[in-house]
Design a protein around this motif. Structure first.
Motif, short mmCIF file in Angstrom:
data_model
loop_
_atom_site.label_atom_id
_atom_site.label_comp_id
_atom_site.label_asym_id
_atom_site.label_seq_id
_atom_site.Cartn_x
_atom_site.Cartn_y
_atom_site.Cartn_z
N VAL A 1 0.85 -1.19 0.00
CA VAL A 1 0.00 0.00 0.00
C VAL A 1 0.89 1.25 0.00
O VAL A 1 1.80 1.36 0.83
CB VAL A 1 -0.93 0.02 1.23
CG1 VAL A 1 -1.76 1.28 1.25
CG2 VAL A 1 -1.84 -1.21 1.22
N SER A 24 -2.71 3.81 -3.23
CA SER A 24 -2.49 2.87 -4.32
C SER A 24 -2.00 1.55 -3.75
O SER A 24 -1.56 1.48 -2.60
CB SER A 24 -1.48 3.43 -5.33
OG SER A 24 -0.25 3.69 -4.70
N GLY A 25 -2.10 0.50 -4.55
CA GLY A 25 -1.74 -0.83 -4.08
C GLY A 25 -2.96 -1.57 -3.57
O GLY A 25 -4.09 -1.16 -3.79
N ARG A 26 -2.73 -2.65 -2.90
CA ARG A 26 -3.83 -3.48 -2.45
C ARG A 26 -4.49 -2.91 -1.20
O ARG A 26 -3.83 -2.59 -0.24
CB ARG A 26 -3.33 -4.89 -2.16
CG ARG A 26 -2.71 -5.58 -3.38
CD ARG A 26 -2.16 -6.94 -3.00
NE ARG A 26 -3.23 -7.87 -2.69
CZ ARG A 26 -3.02 -9.11 -2.24
NH1 ARG A 26 -1.80 -9.51 -2.02
NH2 ARG A 26 -4.03 -9.91 -2.00
N THR A 27 -5.78 -2.81 -1.23
CA THR A 27 -6.54 -2.44 -0.04
C THR A 27 -7.69 -3.41 0.09
O THR A 27 -8.19 -3.93 -0.90
CB THR A 27 -7.07 -1.00 -0.10
OG1 THR A 27 -7.90 -0.87 -1.26
CG2 THR A 27 -5.94 0.00 -0.17
N PHE A 28 -8.12 -3.65 1.27
CA PHE A 28 -9.17 -4.59 1.56
C PHE A 28 -10.23 -3.96 2.44
O PHE A 28 -9.94 -2.99 3.13
CB PHE A 28 -8.60 -5.84 2.23
CG PHE A 28 -7.65 -6.60 1.36
CD1 PHE A 28 -6.28 -6.40 1.47
CD2 PHE A 28 -8.12 -7.51 0.42
CE1 PHE A 28 -5.40 -7.10 0.66
CE2 PHE A 28 -7.24 -8.20 -0.39
CZ PHE A 28 -5.88 -7.99 -0.26
N TYR A 31 -9.37 -2.77 5.92
CA TYR A 31 -8.38 -1.73 6.18
C TYR A 31 -9.03 -0.52 6.86
O TYR A 31 -10.12 -0.10 6.49
CB TYR A 31 -7.72 -1.26 4.89
CG TYR A 31 -6.61 -2.14 4.39
CD1 TYR A 31 -6.60 -3.51 4.61
CD2 TYR A 31 -5.55 -1.61 3.67
CE1 TYR A 31 -5.57 -4.31 4.14
CE2 TYR A 31 -4.51 -2.39 3.18
CZ TYR A 31 -4.54 -3.75 3.42
OH TYR A 31 -3.52 -4.53 2.96
N ASN A 76 -9.95 6.23 -4.82
CA ASN A 76 -8.91 5.74 -3.90
C ASN A 76 -8.25 6.88 -3.15
O ASN A 76 -7.02 6.99 -3.09
CB ASN A 76 -7.85 4.93 -4.67
CG ASN A 76 -8.34 3.55 -5.04
OD1 ASN A 76 -9.33 3.05 -4.49
ND2 ASN A 76 -7.68 2.93 -5.99
N THR A 99 -4.08 -2.74 8.62
CA THR A 99 -4.75 -3.85 7.95
C THR A 99 -5.87 -4.44 8.78
O THR A 99 -6.78 -5.06 8.23
CB THR A 99 -3.73 -4.95 7.60
OG1 THR A 99 -3.06 -5.35 8.79
CG2 THR A 99 -2.73 -4.45 6.58
#
Length: 119
Positions: A1, A24-28, A31, A76, A99
């Protein structure tokens, strides 16, 4: 992230600023996003938090009613609207992510953006 904060600056007592945090990157969905600040000679202080999916928010007592955290999932981006700023709000503000909601510390943070409130 990866987190990129912007929007800091110099403002007079009672003024407003809006900070933005590009994510940016992976977020769930689990989070938690937020902002914390660090003033010279003071401990780091969490300012506001928001869940990435649910929109639940939390504020430290000193900013309740003056600051508002929000997020635009399509863009985002996480925002921190700061109204009625006071000199004691002067600090470097950091965008951060954790996370899991119960994590005691932030897992990711961006570079800071300086907010200076003059009296």
């Amino acid at each position: 992230v990866q987190l990129q904060a912007s929007g800091g600056g110099l403002v007079q007592d009672g003024g407003s600023l809006r900070l933005s945090c590009a994510v940016s990157g992976r977020t769930f969905p689990s989070y938690v996003m937020g902002w914390f600040r660090q003033a010279p000679g003071k401990e780091r202080e969490d300012v506001a938090r928001i869940t990435w999916s649910g929109g639940n928010t939390w504020y430290t007592a000193s900013v309740k009613g003056r600051f508002a955290i929000s997020r635009d999932n399509a863009q985002n981006t996480v925002y921190l609207q700061m109204n009625n700023l006071k000199p004691e709000d002067t600090a470097v503000y950091y965008c951060a992510a954790k996370t899991h909601p119960t994590d005691p510390t932030w897992d990711y943070r961006g570079q800071g953006t300086l907010v200076t409130v003059s009296s």
